[in-house]
Design an enzyme around this catalytic site. Structure first.
Site, mmCIF file in Angstrom:
data_model
loop_
_atom_site.group_PDB
_atom_site.id
_atom_site.type_symbol
_atom_site.label_atom_id
_atom_site.label_comp_id
_atom_site.label_asym_id
_atom_site.label_seq_id
_atom_site.Cartn_x
_atom_site.Cartn_y
_atom_site.Cartn_z
ATOM 1 N N HIS A 162 0.808 -1.225 0.000
ATOM 2 C CA HIS A 162 0.000 0.000 0.000
ATOM 3 C C HIS A 162 0.836 1.267 0.000
ATOM 4 O O HIS A 162 0.294 2.366 -0.131
ATOM 5 C CB HIS A 162 -0.955 -0.007 1.201
ATOM 6 C CG HIS A 162 -2.026 -1.045 1.061
ATOM 7 N ND1 HIS A 162 -3.240 -0.783 0.499
ATOM 8 C CD2 HIS A 162 -2.033 -2.368 1.360
ATOM 9 C CE1 HIS A 162 -3.967 -1.891 0.472
ATOM 10 N NE2 HIS A 162 -3.249 -2.868 0.993
ATOM 11 N N ASP A 369 3.440 9.328 -1.362
ATOM 12 C CA ASP A 369 2.258 8.606 -0.884
ATOM 13 C C ASP A 369 1.990 7.451 -1.847
ATOM 14 O O ASP A 369 2.022 7.657 -3.070
ATOM 15 C CB ASP A 369 1.045 9.559 -0.878
ATOM 16 C CG ASP A 369 0.088 9.285 0.267
ATOM 17 O OD1 ASP A 369 0.045 8.139 0.745
ATOM 18 O OD2 ASP A 369 -0.630 10.227 0.684
HETATM 19 C C1 GDG Z 1 -2.112 3.983 3.166
HETATM 20 C C2 GDG Z 1 -1.132 4.608 2.170
HETATM 21 C C3 GDG Z 1 -2.894 4.419 0.393
HETATM 22 C C4 GDG Z 1 -8.607 10.266 7.588
HETATM 23 N N1 GDG Z 1 -9.039 11.043 8.600
HETATM 24 C C5 GDG Z 1 -10.219 10.534 8.977
HETATM 25 C C6 GDG Z 1 -10.501 9.419 8.192
HETATM 26 N N2 GDG Z 1 -9.496 9.271 7.346
HETATM 27 C C7 GDG Z 1 -9.471 8.232 6.299
HETATM 28 C C8 GDG Z 1 -9.581 8.883 4.940
HETATM 29 C C9 GDG Z 1 -9.013 7.793 4.046
HETATM 30 C C10 GDG Z 1 -8.007 7.113 4.975
HETATM 31 O O1 GDG Z 1 -8.286 7.514 6.305
HETATM 32 C C11 GDG Z 1 -6.592 7.578 4.670
HETATM 33 O O2 GDG Z 1 -6.170 6.953 3.508
HETATM 34 P P1 GDG Z 1 -4.966 7.536 2.675
HETATM 35 O O3 GDG Z 1 -4.916 6.772 1.419
HETATM 36 O O4 GDG Z 1 -5.175 8.982 2.420
HETATM 37 O O5 GDG Z 1 -3.654 7.390 3.559
HETATM 38 P P2 GDG Z 1 -2.972 6.264 4.554
HETATM 39 O O6 GDG Z 1 -3.707 6.130 5.827
HETATM 40 O O7 GDG Z 1 -1.551 6.710 4.701
HETATM 41 O O8 GDG Z 1 -3.059 4.888 3.747
HETATM 42 C C12 GDG Z 1 -1.896 5.371 1.092
HETATM 43 C C13 GDG Z 1 -3.738 3.670 1.411
HETATM 44 O O9 GDG Z 1 -2.919 3.027 2.410
HETATM 45 C C14 GDG Z 1 -4.580 2.589 0.743
HETATM 46 O O10 GDG Z 1 -3.778 1.740 -0.012
HETATM 47 O O11 GDG Z 1 -3.749 5.185 -0.418
HETATM 48 O O12 GDG Z 1 -0.990 5.888 0.132
HETATM 49 O O13 GDG Z 1 -0.215 5.493 2.839
HETATM 50 O O14 GDG Z 1 -9.985 6.859 3.684
HETATM 51 O O15 GDG Z 1 -10.896 9.234 4.682
HETATM 52 N N3 GDG Z 1 -11.613 8.662 8.314
HETATM 53 C C15 GDG Z 1 -12.504 9.043 9.253
HETATM 54 N N4 GDG Z 1 -12.293 10.134 10.066
HETATM 55 C C16 GDG Z 1 -11.181 10.913 9.950
HETATM 56 O O16 GDG Z 1 -11.024 11.905 10.659
HETATM 57 N N5 GDG Z 1 -13.625 8.316 9.421
#
Ligand code: GDG
Length: 469
Positions: A162, A369
């Protein structure tokens, strides 16, 4: 060879997230995708409970929620320190996000990481039946496939990363790099988000280990593994629905009311140094300096729930961000306006969706990312008649798909300031055109497409012939 629908899928990841049964819960996009894969194929989801125990016992706690069986184990304190806080989050995470300066190399970490992977393998092995396909997730578990092979598992095993895969020269800094990549040849299929991460992996395997690339198959001695780029998506329809759900609409209205006619710029990220939050604040400050006439016309809402709070580098980034936000607010605020609303708590997904929809700009500026789902969620939450503008870092995997975002180099405060200005002034027709193009990709390559593409590739791997006696 066809996959027998009676056989199951066993998903293994560091943390397991049982379905919550509601959209207001905290289950993220990935968890939702994996649970729906499990519903389709049946099977179990195995991983760490997040809890600690005195001494590792391998005792599994089973739970069944909405048709999905989860199987979790507790880890002992030393495991958590060395495997999770140590090797996973103080060695691999920074190095794989190009932060050589933050990566720590301790033999105890590497040892603990290996030990926990052996423990996971021994514990989950009895749960895997003949014909089951195994799908392992992410950087916590690189060697797990090999440990399962050592225990005699002949089943199909897939692995999805990921996070980014770093360039060869960078990865070479890791003392265990060669051994770690060698273990990955235990897999049948390895998936990455982008061609860039995929080609860095292939580059390392070919130049450092002498592997040979044949089409989409990498060969090393007797072993061969199919490698593929499959960008993860979101459930776009569901997310758009959340933005107009009752709670989503309420959040939207609250934000619009509290904005009192100003344009909102939104950022939502785990509080992590890879997300470029300091650079984001500084780029926004640059915008305020260069465009004094715009000052009271906008504000930045940054939602950043703390993450990995026991790791020193995360404590430092938190302190640093508080300092920068405080300094900017001190320097530019007026009695009736604060430039940055900086919030260190999480919100339910439907509330988040309403907030995204209320924002004129989504500011997503990671320095590196794997993908970045927030960028996709922001786009999916927009009003098709009057969508906001996504400003996106070129260094997020998502930039490969969302080429109609305003793409920027997050290290350049000037580029960020220019992009904010461009977005604020962008005519509605252009916003709609860009949004439609991004939405087409987000709809086409959604979360269902991601898991189908990966699992179908895995199911097509021929099983080995029965071993001669
Ligand atoms: C890893 C990789 C890759 C955030 N704040 C809240 C909340 N979130 C949710 C977002 C989103 C998720 O968390 C974050 O996903 P990201 O993809 O932006 O980043 P990582 O956590 O670093 O994820 C990344 C991912 O894995 C999947 O493969 O895209 O590159 O680093 O869904 O919405 N959710 C809630 N409240 C919050 O305050 N409910």
């Amino acid at each position: 060879m066809e996959f027998d629908p009676l056989n199951r899928l066993v998903i293994i990841s560091n943390r397991v997230s049982a379905p919550t049964g509601s959209h207001s819960g905290s289950q993220g996009g990935l968890a939702v995708a994996l649970t729906s894969a499990l519903r389709e194929y049946k099977g179990i989801w195995f991983g760490w409970s997040g809890e600690q125990t005195e001494e590792y016992s391998g005792q599994i706690t089973f739970a069944r929620n909405e048709g999905v069986t989860t199987a979790t184990v507790d880890l002992e304190e030393q495991d958590v320190e060395e495997y999770y806080n140590g090797y996973a989050n103080r060695t691999l995470w920074p190095l794989f996000h190009y932060r050589v300066d933050l990566a720590e190399y301790e033999r105890e970490f590497a040892g603990g990481y290996q030990r926990v992977n052996v423990r996971f393998a021994e514990t989950v092995r009895p749960l895997i039946e003949e014909g089951d396909a195994v799908w392992i997730q992410d950087y916590h578990m690189f060697p797990l496939g090999e440990e399962l092979r050592k225990l005699g598992l002949k089943n199909r095993i897939g692995f999805f990363l990921h996070i980014p895969w770093p360039p060869r020269r960078l990865l070479s800094i890791l003392p265990e790099a060669e051994a770690l990549v060698r273990t990955m040849f235990a897999y049948d299929v390895i998936g990455f988000h982008t061609e860039e991460w995929l080609s860095s992996f292939v580059d390392y395997a070919c130049h450092e280990l002498g592997a040979i690339l044949d089409g989409d198959t990498l060969r090393l001695g007797e072993r061969h593994v199919k490698v593929m780029a499959v960008p993860i998506g979101i459930d776009a329809e569901e997310f758009a629905g959340l933005a107009t759900s009752t709670r989503g609409r309420l959040a939207f209205r609250q934000m619009r009311d509290s904005a009192v006619g100003r344009d909102m710029i939104v950022g939502v990220d785990r509080l992590d140094y890879s997300k470029g939050l300091e650079e984001r604040f500084l780029g926004y400050e640059r915008f305020l300096t260069e465009h004094p006439e715009e000052r009271k016309e906008v504000f930045l809402l940054q939602i950043a729930p703390p993450s990995r709070a026991t790791v020193g580098s995360y404590q430092r980034i938190r302190t640093s961000l508080e300092g920068i936000a405080g300094r900017i607010n001190g320097a530019y605020s007026d009695i009736d306006w604060t430039p940055i609303r900086y919030v260190n708590q999480g919100y339910p997904r439907d509330v988040l969706a309403g907030i995204y929809r209320a924002a004129k700009i989504g500011l997503v500026t990671p320095l590196r990312d794997g993908m970045n789902l927030v960028a996709k969620e922001y786009v999916a939450a927009q009003n098709p008649e009057d969508p906001g503008v996504l400003i996106l870092s070129r260094f997020a995997g998502a930039a490969c798909q969302l080429t109609d975002a305003v793409l920027i180099n997050p290290y350049s405060a000037e580029e960020m300031a220019d992009a904010i200005m461009l977005a604020l002034r962008m005519p509605r027709e252009e916003r709609i055109e860009r949004w439609q193009k991004m939405m087409a990709v987000i709809n086409r390559e959604d979360i269902g497409w991601w898991r189908r593409t990966f699992t179908e590739a895995l199911m097509q791997v021929p099983l080995p012939e029965t071993e001669p006696a």
